[in-house]
Design an enzyme around this catalytic site. Structure first.
Site, PDB file in Angstrom:
ATOM      1  N   LYS A  69      -6.908  -2.144   9.926  1.00 27.65           N
ATOM      2  CA  LYS A  69      -6.376  -1.272   9.545  1.00 27.65           C
ATOM      3  C   LYS A  69      -6.781   0.301   8.846  1.00 27.65           C
ATOM      4  O   LYS A  69      -8.495  -0.270   8.660  1.00 27.65           O
ATOM      5  CB  LYS A  69      -5.159  -1.542   7.951  1.00 27.65           C
ATOM      6  CG  LYS A  69      -4.272  -2.462   8.459  1.00 27.65           C
ATOM      7  CD  LYS A  69      -3.818  -3.339   7.676  1.00 27.65           C
ATOM      8  CE  LYS A  69      -4.728  -4.138   6.589  1.00 27.65           C
ATOM      9  NZ  LYS A  69      -4.843  -5.045   6.462  1.00 27.65           N
ATOM     10  N   GLY A 129      -0.687  -3.381  -2.533  1.00 30.66           N
ATOM     11  CA  GLY A 129       0.138  -4.036  -1.733  1.00 30.66           C
ATOM     12  C   GLY A 129       0.511  -3.657  -0.118  1.00 30.66           C
ATOM     13  O   GLY A 129       1.181  -4.192   0.389  1.00 30.66           O
ATOM     14  N   THR A 130      -0.334  -2.653  -0.147  1.00 37.96           N
ATOM     15  CA  THR A 130       0.121  -1.886   1.193  1.00 37.96           C
ATOM     16  C   THR A 130      -0.338  -2.782   2.469  1.00 37.96           C
ATOM     17  O   THR A 130       0.193  -3.178   4.168  1.00 37.96           O
ATOM     18  CB  THR A 130      -0.949  -0.701   1.029  1.00 37.96           C
ATOM     19  OG1 THR A 130      -1.753  -0.989   0.719  1.00 37.96           O
ATOM     20  CG2 THR A 130      -0.399   1.097   0.912  1.00 37.96           C
ATOM     21  N   GLY A 131      -1.290  -3.713   2.622  1.00 35.94           N
ATOM     22  CA  GLY A 131      -1.861  -4.779   3.539  1.00 35.94           C
ATOM     23  C   GLY A 131      -0.793  -5.418   3.715  1.00 35.94           C
ATOM     24  O   GLY A 131      -0.082  -5.890   4.970  1.00 35.94           O
ATOM     25  N   CYS A 132      -0.076  -6.515   2.714  1.00 34.02           N
ATOM     26  CA  CYS A 132       0.654  -7.069   2.781  1.00 34.02           C
ATOM     27  C   CYS A 132       1.856  -6.626   3.771  1.00 34.02           C
ATOM     28  O   CYS A 132       2.860  -6.645   4.394  1.00 34.02           O
ATOM     29  CB  CYS A 132       1.328  -7.591   1.368  1.00 34.02           C
ATOM     30  SG  CYS A 132      -0.814  -8.013   0.414  1.00 34.02           S
ATOM     31  N   THR A 160      -1.024   1.928  -4.015  1.00 35.53           N
ATOM     32  CA  THR A 160      -1.301   1.765  -2.961  1.00 35.53           C
ATOM     33  C   THR A 160      -1.291   0.217  -2.863  1.00 35.53           C
ATOM     34  O   THR A 160      -2.222  -0.406  -2.290  1.00 35.53           O
ATOM     35  CB  THR A 160      -2.516   2.217  -2.223  1.00 35.53           C
ATOM     36  OG1 THR A 160      -3.873   2.309  -2.816  1.00 35.53           O
ATOM     37  CG2 THR A 160      -1.942   3.824  -1.244  1.00 35.53           C
TER      38      THR A 160
HETATM   39  N1  ADP Z   1      -4.232   6.745   1.859  1.00 35.00           N
HETATM   40  C1  ADP Z   1      -3.612   6.557   2.653  1.00 35.00           C
HETATM   41  N2  ADP Z   1      -1.829   7.437   3.590  1.00 35.00           N
HETATM   42  C2  ADP Z   1      -1.850   6.801   4.303  1.00 35.00           C
HETATM   43  N3  ADP Z   1      -1.291   5.264   5.101  1.00 35.00           N
HETATM   44  C3  ADP Z   1      -2.784   4.389   3.658  1.00 35.00           C
HETATM   45  C4  ADP Z   1      -3.314   4.974   3.009  1.00 35.00           C
HETATM   46  N4  ADP Z   1      -4.296   4.504   2.578  1.00 35.00           N
HETATM   47  C5  ADP Z   1      -3.360   2.429   3.351  1.00 35.00           C
HETATM   48  N5  ADP Z   1      -2.969   3.313   4.432  1.00 35.00           N
HETATM   49  C6  ADP Z   1      -1.973   2.128   5.128  1.00 35.00           C
HETATM   50  O1  ADP Z   1      -1.358   1.380   4.967  1.00 35.00           O
HETATM   51  C7  ADP Z   1      -1.931   0.047   5.409  1.00 35.00           C
HETATM   52  C8  ADP Z   1      -2.784  -0.581   4.817  1.00 35.00           C
HETATM   53  O2  ADP Z   1      -3.754   0.053   4.780  1.00 35.00           O
HETATM   54  P1  ADP Z   1      -5.703  -0.705   4.512  1.00 35.00           P
HETATM   55  O3  ADP Z   1      -5.828  -0.045   3.155  1.00 35.00           O
HETATM   56  O4  ADP Z   1      -6.880   0.223   5.560  1.00 35.00           O
HETATM   57  O5  ADP Z   1      -5.651  -2.057   4.300  1.00 35.00           O
HETATM   58  P2  ADP Z   1      -5.234  -2.786   3.130  1.00 35.00           P
HETATM   59  O6  ADP Z   1      -3.937  -2.435   1.340  1.00 35.00           O
HETATM   60  O7  ADP Z   1      -5.175  -4.130   3.010  1.00 35.00           O
HETATM   61  O8  ADP Z   1      -6.913  -2.772   2.164  1.00 35.00           O
HETATM   62  C9  ADP Z   1      -1.966   0.380   7.110  1.00 35.00           C
HETATM   63  O9  ADP Z   1      -1.578   0.839   7.762  1.00 35.00           O
HETATM   64  C10 ADP Z   1      -2.935   2.039   6.342  1.00 35.00           C
HETATM   65  O10 ADP Z   1      -1.924   2.984   7.719  1.00 35.00           O
HETATM   66  C1  LIG Z   2      -1.239 -13.068  -4.118  1.00 33.07           C
HETATM   67  C2  LIG Z   2      -1.747 -11.655  -3.615  1.00 33.07           C
HETATM   68  N1  LIG Z   2      -2.266 -11.587  -2.262  1.00 33.07           N
HETATM   69  C3  LIG Z   2      -2.273 -10.331  -1.675  1.00 33.07           C
HETATM   70  C4  LIG Z   2      -3.190  -8.954  -2.434  1.00 33.07           C
HETATM   71  C5  LIG Z   2      -3.723  -8.438  -1.588  1.00 33.07           C
HETATM   72  O1  LIG Z   2      -2.698  -7.515  -1.223  1.00 33.07           O
HETATM   73  P1  LIG Z   2      -2.702  -6.180  -0.223  1.00 33.07           P
HETATM   74  O2  LIG Z   2      -2.240  -5.574   0.467  1.00 33.07           O
HETATM   75  O3  LIG Z   2      -4.257  -6.060   0.758  1.00 33.07           O
HETATM   76  O4  LIG Z   2      -3.088  -4.538  -1.359  1.00 33.07           O
HETATM   77  P2  LIG Z   2      -4.273  -4.858  -2.602  1.00 33.07           P
HETATM   78  O5  LIG Z   2      -4.601  -6.054  -3.313  1.00 33.07           O
HETATM   79  O6  LIG Z   2      -5.440  -4.053  -1.488  1.00 33.07           O
HETATM   80  O7  LIG Z   2      -3.873  -3.033  -3.299  1.00 33.07           O
HETATM   81  C6  LIG Z   2      -2.942  -9.415  -3.700  1.00 33.07           C
HETATM   82  N2  LIG Z   2      -3.722  -8.631  -3.666  1.00 33.07           N
HETATM   83  N3  LIG Z   2      -2.162 -10.327  -4.485  1.00 33.07           N
END
Ligand code: ADP
Ligand SMILES: Cc1ncc(COP(=O)(O)OP(=O)(O)O)c(N)n1
Length: 276
Positions: free
Chosen positions: A175, A211-214, A209
Protein backbone atom coordinates in the site's frame (compact mmCIF):
# COMPACT_ATOMS: atom_id res chain seq x y z
CA UNK A 1 -29.72 -18.16 -0.87
CA UNK A 2 -25.99 -18.80 -0.70
CA UNK A 3 -23.80 -16.15 0.81
CA UNK A 4 -20.01 -15.75 0.76
CA UNK A 5 -18.35 -16.09 4.17
CA UNK A 6 -15.22 -14.43 5.55
CA UNK A 7 -13.37 -14.87 8.82
CA UNK A 8 -11.19 -12.18 10.37
CA UNK A 9 -8.54 -13.19 12.90
CA UNK A 10 -7.64 -9.86 14.48
CA UNK A 11 -7.66 -7.53 17.46
CA UNK A 12 -10.59 -5.50 18.74
CA UNK A 13 -10.47 -1.69 18.43
CA UNK A 14 -12.90 -0.24 20.98
CA UNK A 15 -13.00 2.96 18.89
CA UNK A 16 -14.54 1.03 16.00
CA UNK A 17 -12.29 2.34 13.22
CA UNK A 18 -9.77 -0.49 12.83
CA UNK A 19 -9.36 -4.15 13.81
CA UNK A 20 -12.28 -6.59 13.77
CA UNK A 21 -14.78 -3.76 13.91
CA UNK A 22 -13.53 -2.30 10.62
CA UNK A 23 -13.35 -5.78 9.10
CA UNK A 24 -16.93 -6.72 10.01
CA UNK A 25 -18.31 -3.39 8.79
CA UNK A 26 -16.48 -3.85 5.49
CA UNK A 27 -17.63 -7.46 5.04
CA UNK A 28 -21.21 -6.42 5.71
CA UNK A 29 -21.05 -3.53 3.23
CA UNK A 30 -19.71 -5.88 0.56
CA UNK A 31 -22.49 -8.46 1.14
CA UNK A 32 -20.29 -11.04 2.84
CA UNK A 33 -21.15 -12.87 6.06
CA UNK A 34 -18.47 -11.91 8.57
CA UNK A 35 -17.08 -14.03 11.41
CA UNK A 36 -14.35 -13.35 13.96
CA UNK A 37 -11.56 -14.94 15.95
CA UNK A 38 -10.35 -12.32 18.39
CA UNK A 39 -6.61 -12.21 19.19
CA UNK A 40 -6.47 -9.26 21.57
CA UNK A 41 -8.62 -6.56 23.09
CA UNK A 42 -7.32 -3.02 22.75
CA UNK A 43 -8.59 0.04 24.59
CA UNK A 44 -8.29 2.48 21.71
CA UNK A 45 -9.78 5.68 20.35
CA UNK A 46 -8.84 8.34 17.81
CA UNK A 47 -6.12 9.63 20.16
CA UNK A 48 -4.26 6.34 20.45
CA UNK A 49 -3.97 2.90 22.01
CA UNK A 50 -4.42 3.01 25.79
CA UNK A 51 -4.18 -0.69 26.63
CA UNK A 52 -3.49 -4.05 24.97
CA UNK A 53 -4.81 -7.34 26.38
CA UNK A 54 -3.80 -10.36 24.27
CA UNK A 55 -5.81 -13.59 24.42
CA UNK A 56 -4.27 -17.01 24.95
CA UNK A 57 -3.37 -19.16 21.94
CA UNK A 58 -5.99 -21.64 23.14
CA UNK A 59 -8.70 -18.98 23.05
CA UNK A 60 -7.72 -17.94 19.51
CA UNK A 61 -7.56 -21.52 18.24
CA UNK A 62 -10.90 -22.46 19.87
CA UNK A 63 -12.59 -19.61 17.99
CA UNK A 64 -11.07 -20.79 14.70
CA UNK A 65 -12.17 -24.36 15.49
CA UNK A 66 -15.70 -23.13 16.14
CA UNK A 67 -15.81 -21.73 12.60
CA UNK A 68 -13.87 -24.58 10.98
CA UNK A 69 -16.00 -27.34 12.48
CA UNK A 70 -19.35 -25.78 11.63
CA UNK A 71 -19.95 -22.77 9.38
CA UNK A 72 -16.71 -22.83 7.38
CA UNK A 73 -15.36 -19.86 5.47
CA UNK A 74 -14.53 -18.86 1.89
CA UNK A 75 -11.65 -16.55 2.84
CA UNK A 76 -9.66 -15.55 5.91
CA UNK A 77 -8.02 -12.26 6.85
CA UNK A 78 -5.41 -11.93 9.58
CA UNK A 79 -4.74 -8.58 11.25
CA UNK A 80 -3.20 -7.78 14.66
CA UNK A 81 -1.65 -11.05 15.90
CA UNK A 82 0.57 -9.47 18.59
CA UNK A 83 3.04 -12.28 19.43
CA UNK A 84 4.76 -15.29 17.91
CA UNK A 85 2.71 -17.83 19.88
CA UNK A 86 -0.53 -16.48 18.40
CA UNK A 87 1.02 -16.41 14.91
CA UNK A 88 2.05 -20.06 15.19
CA UNK A 89 -1.35 -21.05 16.60
CA UNK A 90 -3.19 -19.27 13.79
CA UNK A 91 -0.92 -20.82 11.12
CA UNK A 92 -1.61 -24.30 12.54
CA UNK A 93 -5.37 -23.79 12.13
CA UNK A 94 -5.06 -22.35 8.60
CA UNK A 95 -3.27 -25.54 7.60
CA UNK A 96 -5.64 -27.84 9.54
CA UNK A 97 -8.76 -26.43 7.84
CA UNK A 98 -7.01 -26.07 4.47
CA UNK A 99 -8.00 -22.41 4.27
CA UNK A 100 -6.12 -21.15 1.23
CA UNK A 101 -7.65 -17.76 0.43
CA UNK A 102 -5.69 -16.08 3.20
CA UNK A 103 -5.06 -12.33 3.27
CA UNK A 104 -2.29 -11.46 5.74
CA UNK A 105 -2.33 -7.82 6.82
CA UNK A 106 0.97 -7.68 8.77
CA UNK A 107 -0.23 -5.12 11.32
CA UNK A 108 2.74 -3.87 13.35
CA UNK A 109 2.37 -0.30 14.58
CA UNK A 110 -0.76 1.82 15.08
CA UNK A 111 -0.85 5.39 13.70
CA UNK A 112 -0.07 6.84 17.13
CA UNK A 113 3.08 4.65 17.41
CA UNK A 114 1.81 1.83 19.65
CA UNK A 115 3.30 -1.60 19.02
CA UNK A 116 0.66 -4.08 17.82
CA UNK A 117 3.19 -6.82 16.92
CA UNK A 118 6.08 -7.60 19.27
CA UNK A 119 9.57 -7.54 17.76
CA UNK A 120 10.05 -11.21 18.65
CA UNK A 121 7.10 -12.08 16.36
CA UNK A 122 8.49 -10.72 13.08
CA UNK A 123 10.46 -13.90 12.44
CA UNK A 124 7.37 -16.12 12.91
CA UNK A 125 5.43 -13.83 10.59
CA UNK A 126 8.14 -14.23 7.94
CA UNK A 127 8.75 -17.94 8.34
CA UNK A 128 5.39 -19.41 9.37
CA UNK A 129 2.60 -17.14 8.14
CA UNK A 130 3.88 -15.61 4.91
CA UNK A 131 4.18 -18.95 3.09
CA UNK A 132 0.46 -19.51 3.81
CA UNK A 133 -0.62 -16.14 2.41
CA UNK A 134 -2.46 -15.84 -0.89
CA UNK A 135 -1.93 -12.10 -0.41
CA UNK A 136 0.13 -10.02 2.01
CA UNK A 137 -0.81 -6.33 2.34
CA UNK A 138 2.04 -4.42 4.06
CA UNK A 139 2.28 -0.66 4.22
CA UNK A 140 5.72 0.77 3.42
CA UNK A 141 7.19 0.68 6.98
CA UNK A 142 5.95 -2.90 7.42
CA UNK A 143 7.47 -3.93 4.09
CA UNK A 144 10.79 -2.31 5.11
CA UNK A 145 10.86 -4.31 8.32
CA UNK A 146 9.90 -7.65 6.80
CA UNK A 147 12.15 -7.29 3.76
CA UNK A 148 14.99 -5.75 5.77
CA UNK A 149 15.60 -2.86 3.38
CA UNK A 150 14.94 0.84 3.09
CA UNK A 151 12.22 1.94 0.68
CA UNK A 152 12.28 5.35 -1.03
CA UNK A 153 9.83 5.49 -3.92
CA UNK A 154 8.29 3.10 -6.39
CA UNK A 155 11.43 1.37 -7.66
CA UNK A 156 12.46 0.45 -4.10
CA UNK A 157 8.94 -0.78 -3.44
CA UNK A 158 9.15 -3.11 -6.43
CA UNK A 159 12.46 -4.54 -5.21
CA UNK A 160 11.02 -5.07 -1.71
CA UNK A 161 7.89 -6.72 -3.16
CA UNK A 162 10.16 -9.23 -4.90
CA UNK A 163 11.83 -10.01 -1.57
CA UNK A 164 8.43 -10.54 0.11
CA UNK A 165 7.29 -12.84 -2.69
CA UNK A 166 10.50 -14.85 -2.25
CA UNK A 167 9.48 -15.34 1.39
CA UNK A 168 6.44 -17.26 0.15
CA UNK A 169 3.54 -14.81 -0.24
CA UNK A 170 1.88 -15.57 -3.58
CA UNK A 171 0.80 -11.96 -4.08
CA UNK A 172 2.14 -8.80 -2.48
CA UNK A 173 0.02 -5.65 -2.29
CA UNK A 174 2.26 -2.88 -0.99
CA UNK A 175 0.00 0.00 0.00
CA UNK A 176 1.21 3.49 -0.82
CA UNK A 177 -0.20 5.71 1.92
CA UNK A 178 3.24 6.14 3.54
CA UNK A 179 5.15 6.60 0.26
CA UNK A 180 5.49 10.36 0.15
CA UNK A 181 7.72 10.37 -2.94
CA UNK A 182 4.55 11.32 -4.83
CA UNK A 183 2.61 14.05 -2.97
CA UNK A 184 -0.41 14.03 -5.32
CA UNK A 185 -1.36 10.39 -5.65
CA UNK A 186 -1.32 7.16 -3.66
CA UNK A 187 -0.22 4.13 -5.62
CA UNK A 188 -0.97 0.66 -4.25
CA UNK A 189 1.36 -1.82 -5.93
CA UNK A 190 0.45 -5.46 -6.65
CA UNK A 191 3.14 -8.02 -7.47
CA UNK A 192 1.87 -11.49 -8.36
CA UNK A 193 5.31 -13.10 -8.60
CA UNK A 194 5.57 -12.19 -12.27
CA UNK A 195 3.96 -8.85 -13.09
CA UNK A 196 3.45 -5.52 -11.33
CA UNK A 197 0.11 -3.70 -11.35
CA UNK A 198 -0.36 -0.13 -10.11
CA UNK A 199 -3.62 1.15 -8.58
CA UNK A 200 -3.60 4.91 -8.25
CA UNK A 201 -5.91 7.40 -6.56
CA UNK A 202 -5.62 11.09 -5.60
CA UNK A 203 -3.89 11.60 -2.23
CA UNK A 204 -6.43 13.05 0.23
CA UNK A 205 -5.35 15.76 2.70
CA UNK A 206 -6.92 14.37 5.86
CA UNK A 207 -6.03 13.09 9.30
CA UNK A 208 -9.06 10.77 9.33
CA UNK A 209 -7.27 7.65 8.13
CA UNK A 210 -7.51 5.43 11.19
CA UNK A 211 -8.06 1.84 10.09
CA UNK A 212 -7.41 2.36 6.38
CA UNK A 213 -5.11 -0.68 6.19
CA UNK A 214 -7.61 -2.98 7.96
CA UNK A 215 -10.48 -1.76 5.81
CA UNK A 216 -8.53 -2.18 2.57
CA UNK A 217 -7.45 -5.76 3.42
CA UNK A 218 -10.97 -6.65 4.61
CA UNK A 219 -12.44 -5.43 1.31
CA UNK A 220 -9.95 -7.58 -0.57
CA UNK A 221 -10.88 -10.58 1.61
CA UNK A 222 -14.59 -10.04 0.98
CA UNK A 223 -14.08 -9.94 -2.78
CA UNK A 224 -11.89 -13.05 -2.74
CA UNK A 225 -14.58 -14.82 -0.67
CA UNK A 226 -17.01 -14.05 -3.50
CA UNK A 227 -14.70 -15.71 -6.00
CA UNK A 228 -13.07 -12.62 -7.51
CA UNK A 229 -9.46 -12.70 -8.73
CA UNK A 230 -6.71 -10.93 -6.80
CA UNK A 231 -6.61 -8.10 -9.36
CA UNK A 232 -10.39 -7.64 -9.16
CA UNK A 233 -10.22 -7.72 -5.35
CA UNK A 234 -7.59 -4.95 -5.28
CA UNK A 235 -9.67 -2.85 -7.68
CA UNK A 236 -12.74 -3.01 -5.42
CA UNK A 237 -10.68 -2.54 -2.23
CA UNK A 238 -9.07 0.58 -3.69
CA UNK A 239 -12.46 2.06 -4.62
CA UNK A 240 -13.88 1.09 -1.22
CA UNK A 241 -11.10 2.78 0.77
CA UNK A 242 -11.01 5.82 -1.52
CA UNK A 243 -14.73 6.44 -0.91
CA UNK A 244 -14.29 5.77 2.82
CA UNK A 245 -11.50 8.37 3.07
CA UNK A 246 -13.09 10.99 0.79
CA UNK A 247 -16.59 11.00 2.35
CA UNK A 248 -15.18 11.83 5.74
CA UNK A 249 -17.07 11.49 9.02
CA UNK A 250 -15.77 13.73 11.77
CA UNK A 251 -15.43 11.63 14.92
CA UNK A 252 -13.03 12.05 17.85
CA UNK A 253 -10.24 14.52 18.51
CA UNK A 254 -7.40 12.70 16.76
CA UNK A 255 -7.04 10.34 13.78
CA UNK A 256 -10.70 9.60 13.10
CA UNK A 257 -12.15 6.51 11.42
CA UNK A 258 -13.11 6.27 7.76
CA UNK A 259 -16.63 6.06 6.37
CA UNK A 260 -17.54 2.41 5.80
CA UNK A 261 -20.94 3.34 4.27
CA UNK A 262 -19.48 5.51 1.52
CA UNK A 263 -18.76 2.86 -1.13
CA UNK A 264 -22.25 1.32 -1.04
CA UNK A 265 -23.90 4.73 -1.01
CA UNK A 266 -21.96 5.69 -4.13
CA UNK A 267 -22.88 2.40 -5.80
CA UNK A 268 -26.56 3.06 -5.01
CA UNK A 269 -26.33 6.50 -6.66
CA UNK A 270 -24.76 4.92 -9.76
CA UNK A 271 -27.52 2.26 -9.86
CA UNK A 272 -30.22 4.94 -9.50
CA UNK A 273 -28.63 6.96 -12.31
CA UNK A 274 -28.67 3.88 -14.53
CA UNK A 275 -32.34 3.31 -13.63
CA UNK A 276 -31.62 -0.05 -11.91
N1 ADP B 1 -4.03 10.19 2.22
C1 ADP B 1 -4.57 9.19 1.51
N2 ADP B 1 -5.30 9.46 0.41
C2 ADP B 1 -5.85 8.47 -0.32
N3 ADP B 1 -5.71 7.15 -0.04
C3 ADP B 1 -4.98 6.82 1.05
C4 ADP B 1 -4.39 7.81 1.88
N4 ADP B 1 -3.73 7.18 2.90
C5 ADP B 1 -3.93 5.87 2.70
N5 ADP B 1 -4.67 5.63 1.58
C6 ADP B 1 -5.12 4.33 1.09
O1 ADP B 1 -5.50 3.57 2.23
C7 ADP B 1 -5.01 2.23 2.16
C8 ADP B 1 -4.05 1.98 3.32
O2 ADP B 1 -2.84 2.61 3.05
P1 ADP B 1 -1.58 2.81 4.01
O3 ADP B 1 -1.76 4.11 4.75
O4 ADP B 1 -0.37 2.69 3.18
O5 ADP B 1 -1.68 1.59 5.02
P2 ADP B 1 -1.90 1.50 6.61
O6 ADP B 1 -3.26 2.06 6.89
O7 ADP B 1 -1.81 0.03 6.86
O8 ADP B 1 -0.79 2.28 7.25
C9 ADP B 1 -4.35 2.11 0.78
O9 ADP B 1 -5.25 1.56 -0.14
C10 ADP B 1 -4.00 3.55 0.41
O10 ADP B 1 -4.03 3.73 -0.98
C1 LIG C 1 -6.95 -3.74 16.88
C2 LIG C 1 -6.21 -3.00 15.81
N1 LIG C 1 -5.82 -3.67 14.70
C3 LIG C 1 -5.15 -3.01 13.73
C4 LIG C 1 -4.83 -1.69 13.86
C5 LIG C 1 -4.05 -0.98 12.80
O1 LIG C 1 -4.92 -0.57 11.85
P1 LIG C 1 -4.51 0.16 10.49
O2 LIG C 1 -5.56 -0.13 9.50
O3 LIG C 1 -3.13 -0.16 10.11
O4 LIG C 1 -4.68 1.66 10.89
P2 LIG C 1 -3.92 2.58 11.88
O5 LIG C 1 -3.99 2.08 13.27
O6 LIG C 1 -2.54 2.65 11.33
O7 LIG C 1 -4.69 3.83 11.73
C6 LIG C 1 -5.26 -1.02 15.01
N2 LIG C 1 -5.01 0.29 15.18
N3 LIG C 1 -5.93 -1.69 15.98
Amino acid sequence: MTIARALTVAGSDSGGGAGIQADLKTFQELDVFGMTALTAVTAQNTLGVHGIYPLTVEAVQKQMDAIGEDIGTDAVKTGMLFNSDIIRGVAEKLVQYKWEKVVVDPVMIAKGGSVLLLEEAVRALREVLMPLALVITPNVPEAELIAGRTIRGLDDRKEAARVLADLGAKNVVMKGGHDESNPNEVIDLLYDGRDFYEFSSPRQETRHTHGTGCTFAAAMTAELAKGRTVVQAVEVAKQFIQAAIEDTIQLGQGHGPTNHWAYQRRQAVVRQGAGR
